[in-house]
Write an enzyme that holds these catalytic residues in place. Sequence first.
Site, PDB file in Angstrom:
ATOM      1  N   ASP A   1       5.420   1.131   4.253  1.00 11.50           N
ATOM      2  CA  ASP A   1       4.311   1.271   3.316  1.00 11.50           C
ATOM      3  C   ASP A   1       3.707   2.671   3.539  1.00 11.50           C
ATOM      4  O   ASP A   1       4.067   3.390   4.480  1.00 11.50           O
ATOM      5  CB  ASP A   1       3.282   0.155   3.528  1.00 11.50           C
ATOM      6  CG  ASP A   1       2.416  -0.059   2.293  1.00 11.50           C
ATOM      7  OD1 ASP A   1       2.289   0.881   1.489  1.00 11.50           O
ATOM      8  OD2 ASP A   1       1.868  -1.155   2.126  1.00 11.50           O
TER       9      ASP A   1
HETATM   10  C1  NOJ Z   1       0.058   1.016  -0.359  1.00 14.72           C
HETATM   11  C2  NOJ Z   1       0.352  -0.383  -0.823  1.00 14.72           C
HETATM   12  O1  NOJ Z   1       0.105  -1.310   0.228  1.00 14.72           O
HETATM   13  C3  NOJ Z   1       1.767  -0.576  -1.313  1.00 14.72           C
HETATM   14  O2  NOJ Z   1       1.860  -1.834  -1.894  1.00 14.72           O
HETATM   15  C4  NOJ Z   1       2.176   0.512  -2.255  1.00 14.72           C
HETATM   16  O3  NOJ Z   1       3.507   0.318  -2.673  1.00 14.72           O
HETATM   17  C5  NOJ Z   1       2.019   1.865  -1.590  1.00 14.72           C
HETATM   18  N1  NOJ Z   1       0.626   2.047  -1.200  1.00 14.72           N
HETATM   19  C6  NOJ Z   1       2.468   3.020  -2.487  1.00 14.72           C
HETATM   20  O4  NOJ Z   1       1.601   3.173  -3.537  1.00 14.72           O
END
Ligand code: NOJ
Length: 758
Positions: free
Chosen positions: A302
Amino acid sequence: MTRLSLMTSPSFVLRGLFLLGLCAFNPLPVVIEPATAAEPPAFTVSARVRALLAQMTLEEKIGQLNLQAGDKDRIGPFISKETEQAISEGRVGGILNVYGAEHTHELQRIATTQSRLKIPLLIGLDVVHGYRTIFPVPIGQAASFNPDLITRAERVAAIEATSAGINWTFGPVLDLGRDPRWGRMVETAGESPWYAAVLAEARIKGLQGERLQSSDALLACAKHFAGNGATEGGREYTASDLSLRALREAELQPFERAVKAELGCIMPAFNAVDGVPGILNQRLLQTVLRDEWHFKGLVVTDHGAIAELPRHGVAEDMSDASIGALTAGVDMDMASQAYSGSLKSAVEAGRIDVARLDAAVLRVLAAKEELGLFDNPFARSLASREQEKLDHKDHKALAVTLAGESLVLLKNENALLPLPPKGRLALIGPFATDRDNLMGPWEANGQHAKVVSIKDGFARVAPHLQLLLAQPDKEGLYGKKQIAAALQAARVADKIVLVLGEKAIDSGEASSRAFPGLLPDQMALLKAIKTLNRPFTVVLIGGRPFVEPELYTLPSAIVHAWFPGSEGGEAVARLLTGLSEPVGHMPVSVPRSVGQIPITHDKRPTGRPSLGPPEAFMSGYIDEHTTPLYPFGYGLSYTRFTYGAPVVIGASDPASRFYKIQVKVRNTGPRQGVALVQLYTRQRVAPLSQPEKQLRGFARIALQAGEEKDVLISVAREDLDFWLNDTQKAKGSGWFDIMTGPDAGETQTTRLFIPVTP
Ligand code: NOJ
């Protein structure tokens, strides 16, 4: 698959009981299946990819594992000088948060002409519920209980996103939504692990299409693996103490189904489970995902997750964190630039196994090959296709249909709805004319100006309705003045509709709410309208069930509209005027008060159950009911249905892979409608107490007024299995309660005996 029958061997009985930690008395025969699965088809590593790896320098290999934003501060057709240079020097394997056919064409051109090995880019974006056409938020889609329609919506999302050069989406979200305080409940399929698994497969089918090679296929990345929804206090990014058995019983179900559906990518969760953050969790990433499920796809962190490890207190510094993540099984580093900054020295110092690094690089290259990028990096970046696919009228029509099916009618006293299509309608509330919030969180390339507001929707479908508006102030609030104007409009109107709820930014990531109700000004407006002593309707906009007792008692009719998407206003207007029927059902229980959270249909039984008012020394509250306000699966129609008792068809065949349950449904109301028959099961006696009810099947059926039909629901034999401990699954056997009805709160029961099968 080998199976051990504890029935047939006394030593196994003893060993099984020992494993279960049970005492000598256990009359239950248990058949255990080891935790293995058939090998799913997945990425193959071709000779071309291996040859490429052989030519790569250490820096180029590390470059392929680096996923960075086009521009740190903006999403769209933007690229910083720094990122552009990194692409041309082969220091980037993928870019996120960029879109646009021309723009992505240019990025692929730089990668495939200026970098030494000319490797194309993965280009990723959060396409969570549509790209340009924004469908209802995932929890709203789940309320439709229509997996086929969801597959079609995901197909459209993929067609649109790929036309703008995206080849990878950070979705679907497969977390469970079991706490309305948690903002990300909006991205989930709700509280049922079984239903989340059904929708996981439906979404992957739609996103990845028939073949990843097709220029309209997106590589899907299921997230957040795992236990991300099992929050503490509903707060974002919190740790949870869950055994692997508990994870397998609930959170892992949708992920396992997704892997079987040939999912191409997994994103570990930020949060720690049993003290281990997702990207360091070897048990999940290696033992379960790779060894048991044989997942061959890509694992990506993530956003900035590696850089967070020192803050978790599980790594000294970035270098430590990178080594830990790579060793645990993480291939790509999203936005930490930790791999780029530290893997080279780690390899040189012998702190990393080069084979592990190579395996990660091979997986990135294999994903690119699978997507057809080596053959044609520009196939998804054609401006003419982008122009043809975006804002397509068929896509909008599908969005109206899905938004319509996501709407849940929670209350309709004296058949206040549907509204007559003529006369004066007071349309009041912060979201009555709003175009900025109806798409909800994760709006990808949705365009606010093109959103069909609820007012626009009425203008489209009921042009003879005279709308009397009473707008909020500039901040979207109702003060004294605005409430006076609302009362004035309501007094002279024939019918009154209030559109209340929460803003898009008050739902979604990092939008946890300790008070998941309405803002005080909206409650003041609601109470003021109630003083008129006239029936009125409330439409709720939001990403969670609101926990606000008076909200549900004051109005005569309530429709939960979620964030219905870019075409949502039309769907709401169609439903309110009876041009479409309410078919949606709550995929989550609606608590009566925050103190009841978490409250789900699949709670475990207790030795001291309490159903009704508080009773001494029973499980419950002294000041609250134990049941939810609206149970899981609840949803009314404009007509009425009666449901017969479930009848098991052909129960005795021990070799059955499916059991068939029949239910008679009759439409006893005045108009046509769609009934959703839900089926819940419970193994009555098992070595581990089983949840009181678990959704295991459903069927929708359309019935004319007065019509009666038999509905057949299949229950898969394997869905009745349960996890005994971290590694062993037991075959469900013995007597089962089979419960069917219109929701989890109103079921009729029959019994089914399932013999032990060797
Ligand atoms: C953080 C989020 O938790 C995740 O779901 C997302 O894909 C990423 N940011 C990228 O935007």
